[in-house]
Scaffold this motif. Structure first.
Motif, PDB file in Angstrom:
ATOM      1  N   GLY A   1      45.481  27.248  73.221  1.00 30.44           N
ATOM      2  CA  GLY A   1      46.554  28.172  72.883  1.00 30.44           C
ATOM      3  C   GLY A   1      47.388  28.646  74.063  1.00 30.44           C
ATOM      4  N   ARG A   2      47.025  28.223  75.261  1.00 34.17           N
ATOM      5  CA  ARG A   2      47.761  28.642  76.444  1.00 34.17           C
ATOM      6  C   ARG A   2      49.229  28.213  76.363  1.00 34.17           C
ATOM      7  NH1 ARG A   2      47.716  27.671  82.412  1.00 34.17           N
ATOM      8  NH2 ARG A   2      46.971  25.542  82.192  1.00 34.17           N
ATOM      9  N   ILE A   3      50.091  29.073  76.849  1.00 33.89           N
ATOM     10  CA  ILE A   3      51.522  28.778  76.805  1.00 33.89           C
ATOM     11  C   ILE A   3      52.079  28.727  78.214  1.00 33.89           C
ATOM     12  CG2 ILE A   3      53.772  29.692  76.132  1.00 33.89           C
ATOM     13  CD1 ILE A   3      52.424  30.866  73.672  1.00 33.89           C
ATOM     14  N   CYS A   4      52.806  27.677  78.533  1.00 30.18           N
ATOM     15  CA  CYS A   4      53.443  27.573  79.848  1.00 30.18           C
ATOM     16  C   CYS A   4      54.941  27.371  79.702  1.00 30.18           C
ATOM     17  CB  CYS A   4      52.859  26.402  80.623  1.00 30.18           C
ATOM     18  SG  CYS A   4      51.184  26.721  81.220  1.00 30.18           S
ATOM     19  N   ASP A   5      55.636  27.723  80.753  1.00 30.73           N
ATOM     20  CA  ASP A   5      57.073  27.504  80.775  1.00 30.73           C
ATOM     21  C   ASP A   5      57.394  26.039  81.026  1.00 30.73           C
ATOM     22  OD1 ASP A   5      57.480  30.156  80.441  1.00 30.73           O
ATOM     23  OD2 ASP A   5      57.863  30.599  82.544  1.00 30.73           O
ATOM     24  N   VAL A   6      58.476  25.605  80.450  1.00 25.45           N
ATOM     25  CA  VAL A   6      59.011  24.288  80.751  1.00 25.45           C
ATOM     26  C   VAL A   6      60.458  24.495  81.169  1.00 25.45           C
ATOM     27  CG1 VAL A   6      59.657  22.050  79.827  1.00 25.45           C
ATOM     28  CG2 VAL A   6      57.529  23.112  79.105  1.00 25.45           C
ATOM     29  N   ASP A   7      60.763  24.031  82.339  1.00 25.74           N
ATOM     30  CA  ASP A   7      62.148  24.172  82.786  1.00 25.74           C
ATOM     31  C   ASP A   7      63.010  23.150  82.087  1.00 25.74           C
ATOM     32  OD1 ASP A   7      61.863  26.307  84.547  1.00 25.74           O
ATOM     33  OD2 ASP A   7      60.984  24.983  86.052  1.00 25.74           O
ATOM     34  N   ILE A   8      64.100  23.631  81.596  1.00 27.83           N
ATOM     35  CA  ILE A   8      65.001  22.733  80.889  1.00 27.83           C
ATOM     36  C   ILE A   8      66.410  23.003  81.393  1.00 27.83           C
ATOM     37  CG2 ILE A   8      65.058  24.394  78.984  1.00 27.83           C
ATOM     38  CD1 ILE A   8      65.550  21.966  77.185  1.00 27.83           C
ATOM     39  N   PHE A   9      67.052  21.949  81.783  1.00 29.30           N
ATOM     40  CA  PHE A   9      68.353  22.083  82.403  1.00 29.30           C
ATOM     41  C   PHE A   9      69.461  21.707  81.424  1.00 29.30           C
ATOM     42  CE2 PHE A   9      65.154  21.064  85.568  1.00 29.30           C
ATOM     43  CZ  PHE A   9      65.246  22.178  86.374  1.00 29.30           C
ATOM     44  N   PRO A  10      70.615  22.261  81.630  1.00 32.32           N
ATOM     45  CA  PRO A  10      71.727  21.951  80.717  1.00 32.32           C
ATOM     46  C   PRO A  10      71.932  20.453  80.562  1.00 32.32           C
ATOM     47  CG  PRO A  10      72.338  23.705  82.234  1.00 32.32           C
ATOM     48  CD  PRO A  10      70.998  23.209  82.672  1.00 32.32           C
ATOM     49  N   SER A  11      71.721  19.717  81.634  1.00 32.91           N
ATOM     50  CA  SER A  11      71.948  18.272  81.553  1.00 32.91           C
ATOM     51  C   SER A  11      70.967  17.598  80.600  1.00 32.91           C
ATOM     52  CB  SER A  11      71.820  17.649  82.951  1.00 32.91           C
ATOM     53  OG  SER A  11      70.508  17.811  83.438  1.00 32.91           O
ATOM     54  N   ASP A  12      69.802  18.228  80.414  1.00 24.68           N
ATOM     55  CA  ASP A  12      68.829  17.656  79.472  1.00 24.68           C
ATOM     56  C   ASP A  12      69.315  17.766  78.036  1.00 24.68           C
ATOM     57  OD1 ASP A  12      67.002  17.114  81.510  1.00 24.68           O
ATOM     58  OD2 ASP A  12      66.153  19.134  81.379  1.00 24.68           O
TER      59      ASP A  12
ATOM     60  N   GLY B   1      51.459  29.252  67.432  1.00 23.31           N
ATOM     61  CA  GLY B   1      50.291  29.867  66.833  1.00 23.31           C
ATOM     62  C   GLY B   1      50.744  31.006  65.955  1.00 23.31           C
ATOM     63  N   LYS B   2      49.796  31.781  65.426  1.00 18.68           N
ATOM     64  CA  LYS B   2      50.216  32.815  64.494  1.00 18.68           C
ATOM     65  C   LYS B   2      50.495  34.139  65.164  1.00 18.68           C
ATOM     66  CE  LYS B   2      46.935  31.642  61.849  1.00 18.68           C
ATOM     67  NZ  LYS B   2      46.005  31.508  60.712  1.00 18.68           N
ATOM     68  N   GLU B   3      50.069  34.286  66.407  1.00 22.25           N
ATOM     69  CA  GLU B   3      50.383  35.516  67.108  1.00 22.25           C
ATOM     70  C   GLU B   3      51.718  35.396  67.836  1.00 22.25           C
ATOM     71  OE1 GLU B   3      46.503  34.620  68.600  1.00 22.25           O
ATOM     72  OE2 GLU B   3      46.276  36.750  69.117  1.00 22.25           O
ATOM     73  N   VAL B   4      52.411  36.505  67.929  1.00 23.81           N
ATOM     74  CA  VAL B   4      53.617  36.543  68.743  1.00 23.81           C
ATOM     75  C   VAL B   4      53.198  36.745  70.202  1.00 23.81           C
ATOM     76  CG1 VAL B   4      55.701  37.854  69.254  1.00 23.81           C
ATOM     77  CG2 VAL B   4      55.039  37.441  66.884  1.00 23.81           C
ATOM     78  N   HIS B   5      53.848  36.029  71.092  1.00 19.49           N
ATOM     79  CA  HIS B   5      53.605  36.207  72.524  1.00 19.49           C
ATOM     80  C   HIS B   5      54.835  36.849  73.147  1.00 19.49           C
ATOM     81  CE1 HIS B   5      49.949  33.526  72.883  1.00 19.49           C
ATOM     82  NE2 HIS B   5      50.367  33.278  71.662  1.00 19.49           N
ATOM     83  N   TYR B   6      54.623  37.515  74.271  1.00 25.58           N
ATOM     84  CA  TYR B   6      55.727  38.211  74.932  1.00 25.58           C
ATOM     85  C   TYR B   6      55.947  37.649  76.329  1.00 25.58           C
ATOM     86  CZ  TYR B   6      55.337  41.252  70.958  1.00 25.58           C
ATOM     87  OH  TYR B   6      55.305  41.720  69.668  1.00 25.58           O
ATOM     88  N   ASP B   7      57.191  37.656  76.725  1.00 28.37           N
ATOM     89  CA  ASP B   7      57.583  36.947  77.941  1.00 28.37           C
ATOM     90  C   ASP B   7      58.508  37.834  78.776  1.00 28.37           C
ATOM     91  OD1 ASP B   7      58.301  35.133  79.850  1.00 28.37           O
ATOM     92  OD2 ASP B   7      58.773  33.536  78.439  1.00 28.37           O
TER      93      ASP B   7
ATOM     94  N   GLY C   1      51.629  38.118  83.094  1.00 28.72           N
ATOM     95  CA  GLY C   1      52.347  36.897  83.398  1.00 28.72           C
ATOM     96  C   GLY C   1      52.390  35.890  82.267  1.00 28.72           C
ATOM     97  N   CYS C   2      51.270  35.261  81.977  1.00 32.64           N
ATOM     98  CA  CYS C   2      51.376  34.063  81.145  1.00 32.64           C
ATOM     99  C   CYS C   2      51.484  34.326  79.645  1.00 32.64           C
ATOM    100  CB  CYS C   2      50.267  33.077  81.470  1.00 32.64           C
ATOM    101  SG  CYS C   2      50.964  31.513  82.067  1.00 32.64           S
ATOM    102  N   HIS C   3      52.589  34.970  79.226  1.00 32.37           N
ATOM    103  CA  HIS C   3      52.903  35.065  77.801  1.00 32.37           C
ATOM    104  C   HIS C   3      51.799  35.709  76.990  1.00 32.37           C
ATOM    105  CE1 HIS C   3      54.939  31.545  79.600  1.00 32.37           C
ATOM    106  NE2 HIS C   3      55.992  32.119  79.081  1.00 32.37           N
ATOM    107  N   PRO C   4      51.485  36.964  77.290  1.00 35.58           N
ATOM    108  CA  PRO C   4      50.392  37.630  76.584  1.00 35.58           C
ATOM    109  C   PRO C   4      50.752  37.990  75.147  1.00 35.58           C
ATOM    110  CG  PRO C   4      51.530  39.202  77.966  1.00 35.58           C
ATOM    111  CD  PRO C   4      52.123  37.860  78.271  1.00 35.58           C
ATOM    112  N   THR C   5      49.729  38.141  74.347  1.00 36.35           N
ATOM    113  CA  THR C   5      49.889  38.667  72.993  1.00 36.35           C
ATOM    114  C   THR C   5      49.851  40.188  73.055  1.00 36.35           C
ATOM    115  OG1 THR C   5      47.512  38.734  72.601  1.00 36.35           O
ATOM    116  CG2 THR C   5      48.651  36.699  72.051  1.00 36.35           C
ATOM    117  N   ALA C   6      50.213  40.836  71.942  1.00 34.38           N
ATOM    118  CA  ALA C   6      50.162  42.292  71.867  1.00 34.38           C
ATOM    119  C   ALA C   6      48.745  42.794  72.174  1.00 34.38           C
ATOM    120  CB  ALA C   6      50.602  42.763  70.484  1.00 34.38           C
TER     121      ALA C   6
END
Ligand SMILES: [Mn+2]
Ligand SMILES: [Mn+2]
Ligand SMILES: [Zn+2]
Ligand SMILES: [Zn+2]
Lengths: 136, 136
Positions: free
Chosen positions: B87-98, B66-72, B22-27
Motif C-alpha cells: 500500500g505504500r505510495i511514492c511520487d512519480v515525476d511527470i513532465f509536461p513533455s510526457d 486503496g480505500k483510505e484517503v492519503h494526504y500529501d 512525508g510519505c502520503h499518510p492516512t488520517a
DNA sequence: ATTATAATAGTAATAGTTCCTATTACTGAT
DNA sequence: ATCAGTAATAGGAACTATTACTATTATAAT
C-alpha cells in the motif's frame, strides 16, 4: 481438481444487468436491476458475483471515482471521465499515440503493474443545467 | 465578512505531522502522530482539519489509492504509484513533455476539470521480500 | 437418485468517514 | 477587564460501502 464453478441464475442475471445498464453501474444499481427480475436476490450475492465476474475477466472495476466502486462490461482498454456534480462516468477513448513516452522510466524502483487515468469534469447535462439556472 | 480562520495549535500540529510523516499518510497515521504531541486530539478534529488544510491548498488528497484517503504536503503537480502489496505510495515525476497531446480532444462533451494518473506496481521492498522467499 | 459442495439469503460486522452537540477558547468591541 | 459572538474542539453517534458469517439450497458429477 478443476474449479467447479456453477452457472447460477443469479450470476447470469447479474452479468446481464451490468451489460444492459451500460454506463458503469454501482453494485447498488445492479442490485436494483437484478431484483426487478429476481426479487429474492441479496445484496451480498450481487457483491460476491461482481467479484467473481471480475476475477473471470468478464467485467472490470472502475475504482477511484467517488467512494463507490463502479463496474464496467467494456473490456477494452480505455479510461474514464467522471462528472464532479452528478457522478456520471463516461468512457474516454485513449490511443497508444496519446501515451507515447508514458509512463516515465523512473518509477522509484517499482515494478509497474497497471496504469489508470481518471479525468474529472462537468458532464453536458450538468453544464446545461447550470446555463439554464443563470438565465433565471 | 472575511473568513476568520483561527490558527489553532491542533491545526498547526496536524499540518506539521503531514509534512514530517512525508510519505502520503492516512488520517489515522496523522492522528497517531498528532496524539504523541497533543494526546487529547480527536480523530474528528484530524479529519476536519485535514479538510480545511486541503481547502486552503496547503495540502492535497491522494484518492483512489486503496480505500483510505492519503494526504500529501507536496503541492507540485505530480502523480503517484502505489504498491499493490503493502500500500505504500511514492511520487512519480511527470513532465509536461510526457503528456503532450493528452488528454484527448473528445471528452464526450465534458468540461475538463482535472486529470489524475495513478500507477500500481510492486515496491522495491516488497519485490525484495519476494526474492528472498523464493530462495528459502 | 445420491452425494459433495459451490452458491445463496439474510444478517451481523467492519472500516473509513462524516455528522451532531455541548463545551471551550480566541477575537474584537465595550 | 468584561463581555459577546462564534470558530474550533472532544467525544461519540451515525452513516455508507463493503465484507464476513452461517444455516440452507441448488447444482453438477457420479
Ligand atoms: Mn468504461
Ligand atoms: Mn505525492
Ligand atoms: Zn453531471
Ligand atoms: Zn510494497
Amino acid at each position: 481438481m478443476s474449479e467447479v464453478r456453477r452457472n447460477t441464475r443469479q450470476r447470469q442475471v447479474i452479468l446481464r444487468a451490468v451489460r444492459e445498464l451500460g454506463c458503469h453501474p454501482t453494485a447498488e444499481q445492479v442490485y436494483d436491476r437484478v431484483r426487478s427480475e429476481l426479487p429474492r436476490t441479496s445484496l451480498s450475492t450481487v457483491y460476491r458475483n461482481l467479484g467473481v465476474l471480475a476475477d473471470q475477466g468478464l467485467l472490470s472495476t472502475v475504482a477511484g471515482a467517488g467512494k463507490e466502486v463502479h463496474y464496467d462490461h467494456n473490456r477494452e482498454e480505455h479510461c474514464h471521465i467522471r462528472c464532479s456534480l452528478c457522478g456520471r462516468i463516461c468512457d474516454v477513448d485513449i490511443f497508444p499515440s496519446d501515451m507515447e513516452g508514458f509512463p516515465p522510466e523512473d518509477l522509484s524502483g517499482f515494478i509497474l503493474q497497471e496504469v489508470s487515468i481518471n479525468l474529472v469534469g462537468i458532464c453536458p447535462a450538468c453544464s446545461g443545467k447550470m446555463e439554464k439556472e443563470k438565465t433565471v
